[in-house]
Design a protein around this motif. Structure first.
Motif, PDB file in Angstrom:
ATOM      1  N   LEU A 220       8.372  -4.314  -5.353  1.00 36.95           N
ATOM      2  CA  LEU A 220       8.318  -3.736  -3.933  1.00 36.95           C
ATOM      3  C   LEU A 220       9.237  -4.424  -2.974  1.00 36.95           C
ATOM      4  O   LEU A 220       9.706  -3.807  -2.170  1.00 36.95           O
ATOM      5  CB  LEU A 220       6.916  -3.707  -3.374  1.00 36.95           C
TER       6      LEU A 220
ATOM      7  N   THR B 247       7.110   1.869   5.075  1.00 38.58           N
ATOM      8  CA  THR B 247       6.014   2.027   5.636  1.00 38.58           C
ATOM      9  C   THR B 247       5.009   2.054   4.616  1.00 38.58           C
ATOM     10  O   THR B 247       3.917   1.693   4.533  1.00 38.58           O
ATOM     11  CB  THR B 247       5.886   3.168   6.729  1.00 38.58           C
ATOM     12  N   GLY B 248       5.326   3.079   3.687  1.00 35.56           N
ATOM     13  CA  GLY B 248       4.481   3.543   2.769  1.00 35.56           C
ATOM     14  C   GLY B 248       4.102   2.093   1.609  1.00 35.56           C
ATOM     15  O   GLY B 248       3.003   1.997   1.248  1.00 35.56           O
ATOM     16  N   VAL B 249       5.126   1.555   1.204  1.00 34.65           N
ATOM     17  CA  VAL B 249       5.100   0.345   0.523  1.00 34.65           C
ATOM     18  C   VAL B 249       4.133  -0.837   1.145  1.00 34.65           C
ATOM     19  O   VAL B 249       3.208  -1.352   0.611  1.00 34.65           O
ATOM     20  CB  VAL B 249       6.459  -0.295   0.305  1.00 34.65           C
TER      21      VAL B 249
ATOM     22  N   LEU C 113       1.688  -0.132   3.625  1.00 33.79           N
ATOM     23  CA  LEU C 113       0.577   0.434   3.685  1.00 33.79           C
ATOM     24  C   LEU C 113      -0.361   0.313   2.490  1.00 33.79           C
ATOM     25  O   LEU C 113      -1.407   0.015   2.195  1.00 33.79           O
ATOM     26  CB  LEU C 113       0.550   1.971   4.198  1.00 33.79           C
ATOM     27  N   ARG C 114       0.576   0.529   1.174  1.00 31.67           N
ATOM     28  CA  ARG C 114      -0.216   0.518   0.009  1.00 31.67           C
ATOM     29  C   ARG C 114      -0.565  -1.120  -0.383  1.00 31.67           C
ATOM     30  O   ARG C 114      -1.680  -1.487  -0.847  1.00 31.67           O
ATOM     31  CB  ARG C 114       0.990   0.977  -1.015  1.00 31.67           C
ATOM     32  N   HIS C 115       0.270  -1.958   0.210  1.00 34.67           N
ATOM     33  CA  HIS C 115       0.011  -3.375  -0.037  1.00 34.67           C
ATOM     34  C   HIS C 115      -1.222  -3.883   0.822  1.00 34.67           C
ATOM     35  O   HIS C 115      -2.139  -4.645   0.411  1.00 34.67           O
ATOM     36  CB  HIS C 115       1.164  -4.194   0.479  1.00 34.67           C
TER      37      HIS C 115
ATOM     38  N   VAL D 103      -3.722  -1.767   2.013  1.00 37.00           N
ATOM     39  CA  VAL D 103      -4.869  -1.015   1.763  1.00 37.00           C
ATOM     40  C   VAL D 103      -5.470  -1.122   0.396  1.00 37.00           C
ATOM     41  O   VAL D 103      -6.575  -1.085   0.102  1.00 37.00           O
ATOM     42  CB  VAL D 103      -4.620   0.611   2.168  1.00 37.00           C
ATOM     43  N   VAL D 104      -4.436  -1.289  -0.516  1.00 37.78           N
ATOM     44  CA  VAL D 104      -4.807  -1.247  -1.912  1.00 37.78           C
ATOM     45  C   VAL D 104      -5.021  -2.864  -2.598  1.00 37.78           C
ATOM     46  O   VAL D 104      -5.944  -3.119  -3.038  1.00 37.78           O
ATOM     47  CB  VAL D 104      -3.912  -0.270  -2.951  1.00 37.78           C
ATOM     48  N   THR D 105      -4.043  -3.557  -2.161  1.00 38.21           N
ATOM     49  CA  THR D 105      -3.956  -4.765  -2.989  1.00 38.21           C
ATOM     50  C   THR D 105      -4.860  -5.724  -2.547  1.00 38.21           C
ATOM     51  O   THR D 105      -5.474  -6.280  -3.216  1.00 38.21           O
ATOM     52  CB  THR D 105      -2.406  -5.219  -2.938  1.00 38.21           C
TER      53      THR D 105
ATOM     54  N   GLN E 268      -8.739  -5.540  -2.916  1.00 44.05           N
ATOM     55  CA  GLN E 268      -8.809  -5.579  -4.245  1.00 44.05           C
ATOM     56  C   GLN E 268      -9.004  -7.384  -4.590  1.00 44.05           C
ATOM     57  O   GLN E 268     -10.013  -7.852  -5.522  1.00 44.05           O
ATOM     58  CB  GLN E 268      -7.978  -5.105  -5.553  1.00 44.05           C
TER      59      GLN E 268
ATOM     60  N   SER F 104       3.858  -8.706   6.482  1.00 44.64           N
ATOM     61  CA  SER F 104       3.274  -7.482   6.196  1.00 44.64           C
ATOM     62  C   SER F 104       3.420  -6.793   7.773  1.00 44.64           C
ATOM     63  O   SER F 104       3.726  -5.542   7.841  1.00 44.64           O
ATOM     64  CB  SER F 104       1.731  -7.615   6.163  1.00 44.64           C
TER      65      SER F 104
END
Length: 145
Positions: A53, A91-93, A95-97, A99-101, A104, A120
């Motif tokens: 990423l 921005t998408g990368v 936000l994925r980092h 919100v998702v990573t 978890q 970030s």
């Protein structure tokens, strides 16, 4: 003497903003993207943004820099209008980092207090600025047509 239209006067500053946002992305890639105070248990994934990423974000910077250069070389806003695409990618990368990573990983070890790092926030801000500037250039192109 030819009258300069307002959007023509703003072309240079927009290209400089895209280039500065690209430098912000490079700076964000060198900073930590996750902060955790405790030790993570064995087998827990690293909360930092992974290399793949980071390379995608670096490629987006290369594309944005090329578009800013073409804007100056051709004295037209059309290339700069495409700067919204690399901005959206970054921005998408991030936000994925975010919100998702991170949630978890925090689920595995809440005591680690995993939180987004400075990198970030720098990456997210730079991506949003690049997207907004590209969209502003696109609207300028549309107004000029």
């Amino acid at each position: 003497m030819e009258e300069q239209r307002p959007w023509k006067r703003l072309r240079g500053p927009r290209a400089v903003i895209v280039a500065a946002a690209g430098l912000g992305i490079i700076a964000g890639l060198t900073l930590r993207t996750a902060d955790h105070s405790g030790l993570l248990p064995p087998g827990t994934p690293d909360p930092e943004l992974d290399l793949g990423l980071r390379l995608v974000c670096a490629a987006a910077v290369l594309v944005a820099g090329t578009l800013a250069y073409l804007t100056f070389a051709r004295e037209r806003d059309e290339p700069l209008a495409m700067a919204c695409l690399p901005g959206l990618v970054v921005t998408g990368v991030i936000l994925r980092h975010l919100v998702v990573t991170l949630p978890q990983v925090a689920r595995f070890e809440p005591a680690a207090r995993i939180a987004p790092g400075a990198g970030s926030w720098v990456l997210l801000t730079s991506g949003l600025v690049m997207t907004a500037t590209g969209l502003a250039a696109a609207f300028a192109v549309r107004r000029a047509a």
